[in-house]
Design a protein around this motif. Structure first.
Motif, PDB file in Angstrom:
ATOM      1  N   PHE A   1      44.273  45.990  37.165  1.00 17.93           N
ATOM      2  CA  PHE A   1      43.407  45.386  38.038  1.00 17.93           C
ATOM      3  C   PHE A   1      41.912  45.890  37.631  1.00 17.93           C
ATOM      4  CE2 PHE A   1      46.750  45.665  41.611  1.00 17.93           C
ATOM      5  CZ  PHE A   1      47.292  44.512  41.309  1.00 17.93           C
ATOM      6  N   GLN A   2      41.703  47.184  37.282  1.00 19.79           N
ATOM      7  CA  GLN A   2      40.613  47.865  36.594  1.00 19.79           C
ATOM      8  C   GLN A   2      39.964  47.063  35.514  1.00 19.79           C
ATOM      9  OE1 GLN A   2      40.524  51.834  36.992  1.00 19.79           O
ATOM     10  NE2 GLN A   2      40.137  52.078  38.943  1.00 19.79           N
ATOM     11  N   LEU A   3      40.762  46.699  34.685  1.00 21.72           N
ATOM     12  CA  LEU A   3      40.737  46.247  33.224  1.00 21.72           C
ATOM     13  C   LEU A   3      40.267  44.488  33.387  1.00 21.72           C
ATOM     14  CD1 LEU A   3      43.285  47.877  31.005  1.00 21.72           C
ATOM     15  CD2 LEU A   3      40.880  48.274  31.095  1.00 21.72           C
ATOM     16  N   TYR A   4      41.098  43.864  34.110  1.00 15.05           N
ATOM     17  CA  TYR A   4      41.096  42.443  34.113  1.00 15.05           C
ATOM     18  C   TYR A   4      40.724  42.005  35.391  1.00 15.05           C
ATOM     19  CZ  TYR A   4      43.885  43.408  29.916  1.00 15.05           C
ATOM     20  OH  TYR A   4      44.123  44.010  28.692  1.00 15.05           O
ATOM     21  N   GLY A   5      40.444  42.630  36.557  1.00 13.84           N
ATOM     22  CA  GLY A   5      40.374  42.054  37.917  1.00 13.84           C
ATOM     23  C   GLY A   5      39.289  41.163  38.067  1.00 13.84           C
TER      24      GLY A   5
ATOM     25  N   ARG B   1      28.913  23.359  40.785  1.00 11.80           N
ATOM     26  CA  ARG B   1      27.524  23.192  40.887  1.00 11.80           C
ATOM     27  C   ARG B   1      26.905  23.392  42.303  1.00 11.80           C
ATOM     28  NH1 ARG B   1      28.671  18.376  38.152  1.00 11.80           N
ATOM     29  NH2 ARG B   1      28.701  17.332  40.136  1.00 11.80           N
ATOM     30  N   GLN B   2      27.605  22.837  43.403  1.00 13.47           N
ATOM     31  CA  GLN B   2      27.032  22.920  44.629  1.00 13.47           C
ATOM     32  C   GLN B   2      27.235  24.623  45.555  1.00 13.47           C
ATOM     33  OE1 GLN B   2      29.055  19.867  46.978  1.00 13.47           O
ATOM     34  NE2 GLN B   2      27.800  18.497  45.911  1.00 13.47           N
ATOM     35  N   GLY B   3      28.360  25.095  44.623  1.00 11.82           N
ATOM     36  CA  GLY B   3      28.616  26.742  45.257  1.00 11.82           C
ATOM     37  C   GLY B   3      27.642  27.545  44.615  1.00 11.82           C
ATOM     38  N   SER B   4      27.689  29.036  45.197  1.00 12.81           N
ATOM     39  CA  SER B   4      27.193  29.967  44.697  1.00 12.81           C
ATOM     40  C   SER B   4      27.469  30.343  43.548  1.00 12.81           C
ATOM     41  CB  SER B   4      27.048  31.056  45.882  1.00 12.81           C
ATOM     42  OG  SER B   4      26.731  32.479  45.365  1.00 12.81           O
ATOM     43  N   ALA B   5      26.194  30.623  42.514  1.00 13.71           N
ATOM     44  CA  ALA B   5      26.735  31.090  41.221  1.00 13.71           C
ATOM     45  C   ALA B   5      27.469  32.528  41.176  1.00 13.71           C
ATOM     46  CB  ALA B   5      25.148  31.536  40.553  1.00 13.71           C
ATOM     47  N   VAL B   6      27.162  33.451  42.388  1.00 16.12           N
ATOM     48  CA  VAL B   6      27.746  34.666  42.661  1.00 16.12           C
ATOM     49  C   VAL B   6      29.141  34.454  42.760  1.00 16.12           C
ATOM     50  CG1 VAL B   6      27.632  36.874  43.987  1.00 16.12           C
ATOM     51  CG2 VAL B   6      25.621  35.778  43.355  1.00 16.12           C
ATOM     52  N   PHE B   7      29.519  33.635  43.946  1.00 15.99           N
ATOM     53  CA  PHE B   7      30.798  33.411  44.112  1.00 15.99           C
ATOM     54  C   PHE B   7      31.600  32.814  42.664  1.00 15.99           C
ATOM     55  CE2 PHE B   7      34.236  30.543  45.189  1.00 15.99           C
ATOM     56  CZ  PHE B   7      34.851  31.118  46.154  1.00 15.99           C
ATOM     57  N   TRP B   8      31.059  32.074  42.145  1.00 14.46           N
ATOM     58  CA  TRP B   8      31.649  31.653  40.772  1.00 14.46           C
ATOM     59  C   TRP B   8      31.714  32.637  39.656  1.00 14.46           C
ATOM     60  CZ3 TRP B   8      35.113  27.949  40.948  1.00 14.46           C
ATOM     61  CH2 TRP B   8      35.331  26.996  42.061  1.00 14.46           C
TER      62      TRP B   8
ATOM     63  N   HIS C   1      36.398  38.905  41.030  1.00 17.71           N
ATOM     64  CA  HIS C   1      35.257  39.943  41.187  1.00 17.71           C
ATOM     65  C   HIS C   1      34.935  40.425  42.418  1.00 17.71           C
ATOM     66  CE1 HIS C   1      33.066  36.289  41.488  1.00 17.71           C
ATOM     67  NE2 HIS C   1      31.970  36.881  42.025  1.00 17.71           N
ATOM     68  N   ASP C   2      35.320  39.638  43.642  1.00 21.03           N
ATOM     69  CA  ASP C   2      34.738  39.901  44.947  1.00 21.03           C
ATOM     70  C   ASP C   2      35.855  39.735  45.772  1.00 21.03           C
ATOM     71  OD1 ASP C   2      35.580  37.193  44.303  1.00 21.03           O
ATOM     72  OD2 ASP C   2      33.936  36.424  45.457  1.00 21.03           O
TER      73      ASP C   2
ATOM     74  N   LEU D   1      40.668  38.722  53.927  1.00 25.43           N
ATOM     75  CA  LEU D   1      40.151  38.759  52.383  1.00 25.43           C
ATOM     76  C   LEU D   1      41.087  39.568  51.644  1.00 25.43           C
ATOM     77  CD1 LEU D   1      37.978  37.882  50.318  1.00 25.43           C
ATOM     78  CD2 LEU D   1      36.926  39.981  50.888  1.00 25.43           C
ATOM     79  N   LEU D   2      41.793  39.079  50.666  1.00 24.92           N
ATOM     80  CA  LEU D   2      42.741  39.881  50.281  1.00 24.92           C
ATOM     81  C   LEU D   2      42.388  40.740  49.085  1.00 24.92           C
ATOM     82  CD1 LEU D   2      45.775  37.144  50.228  1.00 24.92           C
ATOM     83  CD2 LEU D   2      44.920  38.830  51.764  1.00 24.92           C
ATOM     84  N   SER D   3      43.146  41.651  48.549  1.00 27.19           N
ATOM     85  CA  SER D   3      42.769  42.690  47.506  1.00 27.19           C
ATOM     86  C   SER D   3      43.544  42.083  46.128  1.00 27.19           C
ATOM     87  CB  SER D   3      43.173  44.065  47.644  1.00 27.19           C
ATOM     88  OG  SER D   3      44.444  44.117  48.045  1.00 27.19           O
ATOM     89  N   LEU D   4      43.394  42.491  44.932  1.00 27.03           N
ATOM     90  CA  LEU D   4      43.929  42.308  43.915  1.00 27.03           C
ATOM     91  C   LEU D   4      45.383  42.649  44.020  1.00 27.03           C
ATOM     92  CD1 LEU D   4      41.227  43.572  41.215  1.00 27.03           C
ATOM     93  CD2 LEU D   4      41.927  40.966  41.720  1.00 27.03           C
TER      94      LEU D   4
END
Length: 191
Positions: free
Chosen positions: A169-173, A55-62, A178-179, A131-134
């Motif tokens: 990673f492309q199919l399910y990442g 609720r308190q976080g960014s909708a984009v982050f979630w 997403h970020d 910030l790590l990658s998939l």
């Protein structure tokens, strides 16, 4: 998010050493570490805490997904870990399974710390330090799982043995990250 926001802090190390996975992942979550969405959801003592963070976080982050989605991702991860442990040969009671899952969780957190540090030390992986990658996340989950004889395909990002990880990673990442950063210049850290 600035470069230094994703570094591992002394407080996070202390939380990890105290085996406080909820506190560790909450700290990572609040600084915008994408994998912490599931990490925190896995280790919360009270689901109201997860609801509050969403609720308190960014909708984009979630990823514009609500509590039900992230709780499902966490719960399915627990089931997947239990089955992976059994597939790897672990046999135990319900209580012993829960204890073993926590041991896996601690190893995953340890590997996350290691890989974030490596990302900072290398200085040229992806676009954002820390910030790590998939790919990085898959590698450190595989490293952690190997210590418990959990087959690598029990990590939710690489569950199809016959499909190359990059295709998965492309199919399910976007289901769980997403970020995430890209894997440009990534070399797996020494074991």
């Amino acid at each position: 998010m600035s470069d230094s926001n994703l570094s591992i802090t002394p407080q996070e190390r202390a939380l990890f050493l105290a085996e406080n996975l909820e506190g560790f992942w909450l700290s990572r979550l609040r600084k915008g570490d994408p994998v912490a969405r599931i990490g925190y959801a896995l280790w919360i003592a009270d689901v109201e805490n997860l609801k509050r963070e969403i609720r308190q976080g960014s909708a984009v982050f979630w990823n514009n997904k609500g509590f039900g989605y992230w709780e499902f991702m966490a719960r399915s991860t627990v089931v997947n870990l239990a089955v992976g442990l059994e597939r790897g040969g672990f046999r135990g009671s319900f209580v012993e399974m829960r204890q073993m899952i926590k041991k896996v969780g601690l190893e995953v957190a340890k590997q996350h710390i290691k890989y974030v540090q490596h990302d900072y030390q290398a200085g040229n992986i992806g676009q954002i330090r820390g910030l790590l990658s998939l790919k990085q996340m898959a590698d450190y989950h595989h490293d952690a799982f190997k210590k418990f004889n959990i087959p690598p395909n029990f990590y939710g990002g690489t569950w199809l043995d016959s499909v190359p990880n990059d295709a998965e990673f492309q199919l399910y990442g976007d289901l769980y990250c997403h970020d995430c950063d890209n894997a440009n210049n990534y070399q797996r850290p020494a074991q």
